[in-house]
Scaffold this motif. Structure first.
Motif, PDB file in Angstrom:
ATOM      1  N   LEU A 287       0.775  -1.246   0.019  1.00 14.71           N
ATOM      2  CA  LEU A 287      -0.109  -0.003  -0.037  1.00 14.71           C
ATOM      3  C   LEU A 287       0.894   1.205  -0.111  1.00 14.71           C
ATOM      4  CD1 LEU A 287      -2.733  -0.998   2.603  1.00 14.71           C
ATOM      5  CD2 LEU A 287      -2.729  -1.250   0.351  1.00 14.71           C
ATOM      6  N   ALA A 288       0.694   2.068  -1.009  1.00 14.58           N
ATOM      7  CA  ALA A 288       1.360   3.489  -1.015  1.00 14.58           C
ATOM      8  C   ALA A 288       0.911   4.269   0.415  1.00 14.58           C
ATOM      9  CB  ALA A 288       1.116   4.051  -2.344  1.00 14.58           C
ATOM     10  N   ALA A 289       1.884   5.164   0.535  1.00 12.27           N
ATOM     11  CA  ALA A 289       1.573   5.836   1.604  1.00 12.27           C
ATOM     12  C   ALA A 289       0.729   6.923   1.424  1.00 12.27           C
ATOM     13  CB  ALA A 289       2.893   6.862   2.124  1.00 12.27           C
ATOM     14  N   VAL A 290      -0.320   7.075   2.288  1.00 18.48           N
ATOM     15  CA  VAL A 290      -1.326   8.318   2.005  1.00 18.48           C
ATOM     16  C   VAL A 290      -1.045   9.458   2.913  1.00 18.48           C
ATOM     17  CG1 VAL A 290      -3.874   8.535   1.990  1.00 18.48           C
ATOM     18  CG2 VAL A 290      -3.162   6.402   1.646  1.00 18.48           C
ATOM     19  N   ASP A 291      -0.988  10.744   2.040  1.00 15.39           N
ATOM     20  CA  ASP A 291      -0.705  11.969   3.077  1.00 15.39           C
ATOM     21  C   ASP A 291      -1.943  12.699   2.988  1.00 15.39           C
ATOM     22  OD1 ASP A 291      -1.428  13.292   0.482  1.00 15.39           O
ATOM     23  OD2 ASP A 291       0.555  13.432  -0.236  1.00 15.39           O
ATOM     24  N   VAL A 292      -1.897  13.543   3.843  1.00 19.72           N
ATOM     25  CA  VAL A 292      -3.003  14.513   4.270  1.00 19.72           C
ATOM     26  C   VAL A 292      -3.621  15.106   3.134  1.00 19.72           C
ATOM     27  CG1 VAL A 292      -3.385  16.661   5.813  1.00 19.72           C
ATOM     28  CG2 VAL A 292      -1.563  15.486   6.368  1.00 19.72           C
ATOM     29  N   ASN A 293      -3.114  15.286   1.853  1.00 20.72           N
ATOM     30  CA  ASN A 293      -4.038  16.016   0.839  1.00 20.72           C
ATOM     31  C   ASN A 293      -4.535  14.868   0.350  1.00 20.72           C
ATOM     32  OD1 ASN A 293      -2.667  18.799   0.992  1.00 20.72           O
ATOM     33  ND2 ASN A 293      -1.047  18.012  -0.191  1.00 20.72           N
ATOM     34  N   THR A 294      -4.258  13.756   0.407  1.00 21.35           N
ATOM     35  CA  THR A 294      -5.102  12.680   0.068  1.00 21.35           C
ATOM     36  C   THR A 294      -6.528  12.726   0.496  1.00 21.35           C
ATOM     37  OG1 THR A 294      -3.096  11.267  -0.985  1.00 21.35           O
ATOM     38  CG2 THR A 294      -5.133  10.219  -0.733  1.00 21.35           C
ATOM     39  N   TYR A 295      -6.228  12.701   1.940  1.00 18.83           N
ATOM     40  CA  TYR A 295      -7.376  12.471   2.895  1.00 18.83           C
ATOM     41  C   TYR A 295      -8.380  13.654   2.512  1.00 18.83           C
ATOM     42  CZ  TYR A 295      -5.622   8.724   5.878  1.00 18.83           C
ATOM     43  OH  TYR A 295      -5.018   7.673   6.042  1.00 18.83           O
ATOM     44  N   ARG A 296      -8.012  14.826   2.367  1.00 16.87           N
ATOM     45  CA  ARG A 296      -8.647  15.900   1.847  1.00 16.87           C
ATOM     46  C   ARG A 296      -9.490  15.678   0.562  1.00 16.87           C
ATOM     47  NH1 ARG A 296      -4.235  19.718   3.055  1.00 16.87           N
ATOM     48  NH2 ARG A 296      -4.446  20.299   5.196  1.00 16.87           N
ATOM     49  N   GLU A 297      -8.712  15.040  -0.477  1.00 17.85           N
ATOM     50  CA  GLU A 297      -9.416  14.796  -1.646  1.00 17.85           C
ATOM     51  C   GLU A 297     -10.584  13.459  -1.469  1.00 17.85           C
ATOM     52  OE1 GLU A 297      -9.149  16.140  -4.550  1.00 17.85           O
ATOM     53  OE2 GLU A 297      -7.600  17.519  -3.912  1.00 17.85           O
ATOM     54  N   LEU A 298     -10.356  12.639  -0.527  1.00 17.91           N
ATOM     55  CA  LEU A 298     -11.288  11.686  -0.207  1.00 17.91           C
ATOM     56  C   LEU A 298     -12.528  12.308   0.420  1.00 17.91           C
ATOM     57  CD1 LEU A 298      -8.961   8.529   1.104  1.00 17.91           C
ATOM     58  CD2 LEU A 298     -10.332   8.708  -0.815  1.00 17.91           C
ATOM     59  N   ASP A 299     -12.300  13.320   1.376  1.00 20.13           N
ATOM     60  CA  ASP A 299     -13.497  13.967   1.923  1.00 20.13           C
ATOM     61  C   ASP A 299     -14.176  14.799   0.756  1.00 20.13           C
ATOM     62  OD1 ASP A 299     -12.689  13.233   4.668  1.00 20.13           O
ATOM     63  OD2 ASP A 299     -11.669  15.180   5.004  1.00 20.13           O
ATOM     64  N   GLN A 300     -13.453  15.373   0.031  1.00 20.83           N
ATOM     65  CA  GLN A 300     -14.319  16.013  -1.040  1.00 20.83           C
ATOM     66  C   GLN A 300     -14.834  14.951  -2.104  1.00 20.83           C
ATOM     67  OE1 GLN A 300     -14.324  19.043  -1.694  1.00 20.83           O
ATOM     68  NE2 GLN A 300     -14.161  19.600  -3.899  1.00 20.83           N
ATOM     69  N   PHE A 301     -14.401  13.823  -2.366  1.00 18.27           N
ATOM     70  CA  PHE A 301     -15.295  12.596  -2.914  1.00 18.27           C
ATOM     71  C   PHE A 301     -16.540  12.271  -2.156  1.00 18.27           C
ATOM     72  CE2 PHE A 301     -16.091   7.922  -3.017  1.00 18.27           C
ATOM     73  CZ  PHE A 301     -16.511   8.091  -4.455  1.00 18.27           C
ATOM     74  N   MET A 302     -16.470  12.082  -0.752  1.00 17.68           N
ATOM     75  CA  MET A 302     -17.247  11.836  -0.176  1.00 17.68           C
ATOM     76  C   MET A 302     -18.630  12.673  -0.197  1.00 17.68           C
ATOM     77  SD  MET A 302     -17.424   8.631   0.906  1.00 17.68           S
ATOM     78  CE  MET A 302     -18.901   8.746   1.853  1.00 17.68           C
ATOM     79  N   SER A 303     -18.058  14.135  -0.227  1.00 22.59           N
ATOM     80  CA  SER A 303     -19.007  15.442  -0.423  1.00 22.59           C
ATOM     81  C   SER A 303     -19.940  15.143  -1.711  1.00 22.59           C
ATOM     82  CB  SER A 303     -18.446  16.577  -0.357  1.00 22.59           C
ATOM     83  OG  SER A 303     -17.791  16.778   0.976  1.00 22.59           O
ATOM     84  N   VAL A 304     -18.929  14.907  -2.750  1.00 22.10           N
ATOM     85  CA  VAL A 304     -19.812  14.736  -3.994  1.00 22.10           C
ATOM     86  C   VAL A 304     -20.507  13.442  -3.941  1.00 22.10           C
ATOM     87  CG1 VAL A 304     -19.372  14.220  -6.444  1.00 22.10           C
ATOM     88  CG2 VAL A 304     -17.873  15.805  -5.255  1.00 22.10           C
ATOM     89  N   PHE A 305     -20.172  12.395  -3.468  1.00 23.38           N
ATOM     90  CA  PHE A 305     -21.165  11.191  -3.184  1.00 23.38           C
ATOM     91  C   PHE A 305     -22.262  11.381  -2.667  1.00 23.38           C
ATOM     92  CE2 PHE A 305     -22.138   7.258  -1.109  1.00 23.38           C
ATOM     93  CZ  PHE A 305     -22.498   6.510  -1.879  1.00 23.38           C
ATOM     94  N   GLU A 306     -22.310  12.025  -1.544  1.00 22.57           N
ATOM     95  CA  GLU A 306     -23.566  12.449  -0.717  1.00 22.57           C
ATOM     96  C   GLU A 306     -24.633  13.251  -1.430  1.00 22.57           C
ATOM     97  OE1 GLU A 306     -24.687  11.038   1.893  1.00 22.57           O
ATOM     98  OE2 GLU A 306     -23.104   9.761   2.525  1.00 22.57           O
ATOM     99  N   ARG A 307     -23.970  14.452  -2.342  1.00 21.66           N
ATOM    100  CA  ARG A 307     -24.765  15.452  -2.809  1.00 21.66           C
ATOM    101  C   ARG A 307     -25.517  14.739  -4.040  1.00 21.66           C
ATOM    102  NH1 ARG A 307     -24.156  20.944  -2.477  1.00 21.66           N
ATOM    103  NH2 ARG A 307     -23.740  21.399  -0.228  1.00 21.66           N
ATOM    104  N   VAL A 308     -24.635  13.847  -4.673  1.00 15.89           N
ATOM    105  CA  VAL A 308     -25.504  13.057  -6.106  1.00 15.89           C
ATOM    106  C   VAL A 308     -26.442  12.151  -5.329  1.00 15.89           C
ATOM    107  CG1 VAL A 308     -24.854  11.393  -7.660  1.00 15.89           C
ATOM    108  CG2 VAL A 308     -23.232  13.311  -7.433  1.00 15.89           C
ATOM    109  N   ARG A 309     -26.187  11.321  -4.444  1.00 14.95           N
ATOM    110  CA  ARG A 309     -27.340  10.399  -3.942  1.00 14.95           C
ATOM    111  C   ARG A 309     -28.615  11.162  -3.422  1.00 14.95           C
ATOM    112  NH1 ARG A 309     -26.471   8.273   1.475  1.00 14.95           N
ATOM    113  NH2 ARG A 309     -26.999   6.103   0.753  1.00 14.95           N
ATOM    114  N   SER A 310     -28.230  12.361  -2.913  1.00 20.30           N
ATOM    115  CA  SER A 310     -29.556  13.092  -2.002  1.00 20.30           C
ATOM    116  C   SER A 310     -30.177  13.952  -3.234  1.00 20.30           C
ATOM    117  CB  SER A 310     -29.039  13.756  -0.884  1.00 20.30           C
ATOM    118  OG  SER A 310     -28.124  14.611  -1.218  1.00 20.30           O
TER     119      SER A 310
END
Length: 444
Positions: A25-48
């Motif tokens: 597994l490649a190391a995951v930095d802080v910026n990656t976690y921010r992008e994942l938060d962004q992804f979850m925000s998009v996911f929630e907006r689309v599904r709702s």
């Protein structure tokens, strides 16, 4: 049975299987976690808030497909249907037309047509576009949807609308589905030359090639003048079978190496002592549809000066995919390495150039039909050593040896000009070899 097959997969269009849990597994930095938060925000907006309700599975599958589509054309997610299709294809039997297709700008494009299948007999060719199936537009759909429509019970018929570059208008072809038995190797003898037609690199390819050589010798009551190994329109397959088939004709030496992301990540594969053809002349026939595993064989025999490669420049797929199981019936097909010929040359983009370029003059559409290769695919891997366009493209210079038209050849009874030319060449080489062998025996 499936587990044994999975363990043997080293598809160069294919793969080595690595459990997902053991993959580094490649190391995951802080910026990656921010992008994942962004992804979850998009996911929630689309599904709702999307105009229609969409189930979570569809959204997540779309996200996975989008992520892999951003990599290269050979990395993909295999759901239950895709995984089953891969297993079926490598085991060698399914119901359908006998086509290998890809998706290009929303259109279904034929990559190769398997010999002696309904599609082959109907005259479909590499580079054809399929726009409609039974009158229904397939443009803009997914590749899986198109493939599912082409498959079906043996004996049923599907009407295919074909757009062929070089033709003014689309045309319809009715094709009756059949059980596609992917016999890896077929053989025949013509003019005392053994012809070994390798259609795919499935689990039995090497054994079937050895059996073909034995059958050829038995039918002749001795050795042939030489062999033609026909790899045309062979889309590739299992890496171990590419190595095995090369080993059939080689006495020694490296067959291929594969190299991963790190410089130290190198695996080399070698031929074992023993040439099953006893040094007889060999011609390898290739064309623009010869890819991956087929290119490994052509490159190894060419660079060891064991065979004369004849035909057209090959497809140019020089990458290895690894199949990472995600569950019992889903997997991730990921490009993890590049492969190299014995001299250390990558065939990515450029392919294998034939020693003798021979056009398929018996194909009436030969001049007008464009060649479809790896370099034409979007997001294809770039060769580390830049491949110039003039290396990939034909030079277009006329050759007086190849001036006959398809109609003229047909009148002479020549239906496959490349094979005809190879037979003539082997006959000349074989005669010289036979004379030299007889002279050596007289000196003993």
């Amino acid at each position: 049975m499936a587990n044994n097959l999975i363990r043997s997969l080293g598809l160069v269009s294919a793969v080595a299987l690595v459990p997902a849990a053991t993959a580094a597994l490649a190391a995951v930095d802080v910026n990656t976690y921010r992008e994942l938060d962004q992804f979850m925000s998009v996911f929630e907006r689309v599904r709702s808030e999307y105009v229609e309700q969409v189930d979570d599975k569809t959204l997540l599958r779309g996200a996975i497909d989008g992520m892999l589509a951003s990599l290269d054309p050979h990395s993909s997610y295999l759901d239950e249907k895709g995984f089953k299709s891969l297993m079926t294809t490598t085991e060698g039997e399914y119901g359908g037309l006998g086509l290998s297709v890809t998706m290009e700008d929303g259109a279904v494009k034929v990559m190769s047509v398997t010999e002696d299948t309904p599609a082959y007999r109907a005259g479909l060719k590499t580079g054809d576009y399929l726009t409609h199936l039974d009158g229904k537009l397939v443009y803009g759909g997914t590749l899986d949807e198109a493939v599912e429509q082409m498959k079906g019970a043996a004996g049923t018929t599907v009407k295919v609308t074909v757009v062929r570059p070089g033709r003014d208008k689309p045309f319809d072809v009715s094709i009756t589905r059949a059980i596609i038995q992917l016999k890896a190797v077929k053989w025949e003898v013509k003019d005392r030359v053994g012809i070994i037609n390798v259609n795919s690199f499935s689990r039995d390819t090497t054994d079937e090639a050895l059996a073909a050589i034995a059958s050829i010798e038995k039918s002749l009551g001795g050795q042939p003048l030489g062999y033609i190994v026909d790899l045309r329109s062979n889309p590739g397959g299992l890496l171990d079978q590419a190595v095995g088939l090369s080993d059939v004709f080689l006495e020694r030496g490296e067959v291929v190496s594969q190299r991963g992301r790190n410089k130290s990540d190198i695996e080399r594969y070698y031929a074992r002592p023993g040439d099953a053809t006893h040094g007889l002349p060999i011609i390898v026939l290739v064309d623009a549809g010869s890819a991956s595993a087929a290119e490994i064989v052509a490159g190894a025999l060419q660079e060891h000066h064991r065979a004369l490669v004849m035909g057209e420049r090959t497809f140019g797929k020089g990458s290895v995919q690894t199949l990472l199981p995600l569950s019992s019936d889903t997997a991730l097909r990921l490009t993890t390495a590049r492969y190299y010929t014995p001299s250390g040359r990558s065939v990515q983009e450029g392919g294998i150039a034939p020693d003798v370029e021979v056009p398929q003059l018996s194909d009436p559409d030969y001049k007008d039909r464009p060649r479809f290769r790896e370099a034409d695919l979007r997001r294809h891997l770039i060769n580390e050593l830049k491949v110039e366009d003039d290396v990939i493209q034909d030079d277009g210079k006329p050759d007086p040896r190849f001036a006959a038209t398809a109609e003229e050849l047909k009148k002479k009874g020549i239906e496959d000009f490349q094979l005809h030319y190879a037979l003539q060449t082997i006959s000349r080489l074989g005669s010289k070899t036979g004379t030299a062998t007889a002279a050596r025996r007289d000196l003993r």
